[in-house]
Design an enzyme around this catalytic site. Structure first.
Site, mmCIF file in Angstrom:
data_model
loop_
_atom_site.group_PDB
_atom_site.id
_atom_site.type_symbol
_atom_site.label_atom_id
_atom_site.label_comp_id
_atom_site.label_asym_id
_atom_site.label_seq_id
_atom_site.Cartn_x
_atom_site.Cartn_y
_atom_site.Cartn_z
ATOM 1 N N HIS A 257 63.530 66.938 -18.513
ATOM 2 C CA HIS A 257 64.462 65.910 -18.681
ATOM 3 C C HIS A 257 65.803 66.208 -17.518
ATOM 4 C CE1 HIS A 257 67.500 62.719 -20.212
ATOM 5 N NE2 HIS A 257 68.232 63.805 -20.444
ATOM 6 N N SER A 258 66.389 65.333 -16.806
ATOM 7 C CA SER A 258 67.235 65.405 -15.931
ATOM 8 C C SER A 258 67.251 66.317 -14.973
ATOM 9 C CB SER A 258 69.021 65.500 -16.596
ATOM 10 O OG SER A 258 69.871 65.209 -15.738
ATOM 11 N N MET A 259 67.832 67.436 -14.741
ATOM 12 C CA MET A 259 67.583 68.641 -13.892
ATOM 13 C C MET A 259 66.076 69.046 -14.322
ATOM 14 S SD MET A 259 69.294 72.228 -13.327
ATOM 15 C CE MET A 259 68.599 73.113 -14.751
ATOM 16 N N SER B 121 62.172 62.564 -16.596
ATOM 17 C CA SER B 121 63.026 61.712 -17.433
ATOM 18 C C SER B 121 64.479 62.087 -17.234
ATOM 19 C CB SER B 121 62.969 62.420 -18.810
ATOM 20 O OG SER B 121 63.947 61.809 -19.828
#
Length: 250
Positions: free
Chosen positions: A93-95, A121
């Site tokens: 997720h994200s990073m 994500s």
């Protein structure tokens, strides 16, 4: 693979399940963000959360400010010991989406084929030549960014000692992800790719998320959920059905 690696935190009653879901946290995040995910998965699934250095059980270790070093550490932990034949799904997720992608590149380059799906994500795939984002170093800027995205409890930021620790981690992770760019000459992945995002995520342009299709020779799909950057906290059962190809118990 060593189950005692500090890089990997197991969640759920069956660490030897036939399918494992390896999850990669967001900037400022830690393995415990995913501690409840195992309860949404049926028998036969194991959740292993990546624990980046400098947080929770690795608090005494120095933070890692470079993507190559971080991905190398995760890849070595996953490849440690005898080859693991279990089907594996990566979710970042994200990073964490970028860390998962770079980790999978390293594993596939070693000949591993156990990871069948990469789920990215809350993150666009930035172009190799895209300028770096403006540096965020001021505490007020960092707190404003965290508040805009959500995901950090206000009680954490209200405690001076906790706030100092969290802001140090977030500052490190922002530097890491803001300076990261994918290798334009990277070998395409063999694993399928699934892109996931919230429809009100201020960090994701829905028109750009499909750039993830370019990183694989496998299948590509995307799914948009209602919500912001941390849409996944409200949609875990449905999200995990997509991540695991519809094979959860929920």
């Amino acid at each position: 693979m060593s189950r005692k690696s500090p890089w990997l935190v197991p969640y759920g009653p069956d660490p030897d399940a036939r399918t494992r879901v390896v999850v990669f946290p967001h900037a400022g995040g830690s393995a415990s963000f995913f501690r409840h995910w195992a309860q949404h998965l049926g028998p036969g699934f194991a959740v292993q959360a990546v624990q980046y250095p400098g947080r929770e059980n690795r608090l005494a270790e120095p933070l890692v400010p470079a993507m190559a070093q971080l991905a190398q550490g995760v890849a070595e932990a996953l490849a440690d010991g005898p080859a693991d034949p279990r089907e594996t799904v990566f979710f970042g997720h994200s990073m964490g989406a970028a860390v998962a992608y770079e980790t999978l590149r390293l594993l596939e380059a070693r000949g591993s084929g156990s990871v069948t799906r990469l789920c990215v994500s809350g993150r666009e795939l930035r172009a190799p030549g895209e300028p770096a984002a403006p540096a965020v170093r001021d505490d007020e800027q960092l707190m404003a960014s965290m508040a805009r995205l959500g995901g950090t409890r206000s009680a954490v930021l209200d405690d001076p000692e906790l706030r100092e620790m969290v802001l140090g981690i977030v500052r490190n992770d922002y530097l890491l992800i803001d300076t990261y760019r994918p290798d334009p000459g990277a070998q395409p992945l063999r694993a399928d790719v699934l892109a996931l995002t919230g429809d009100r995520d201020p960090q994701v342009d829905l028109g750009r998320i499909d750039a993830w299709a370019s990183v694989t020779t496998g299948a590509y799909a995307r799914h948009v959920f209602p919500g912001g950057h941390f849409y996944l906290t409200d949609h875990a059962p449905r999200l995990l059905r997509l991540v695991t190809g519809g094979r959860t118990a929920g």
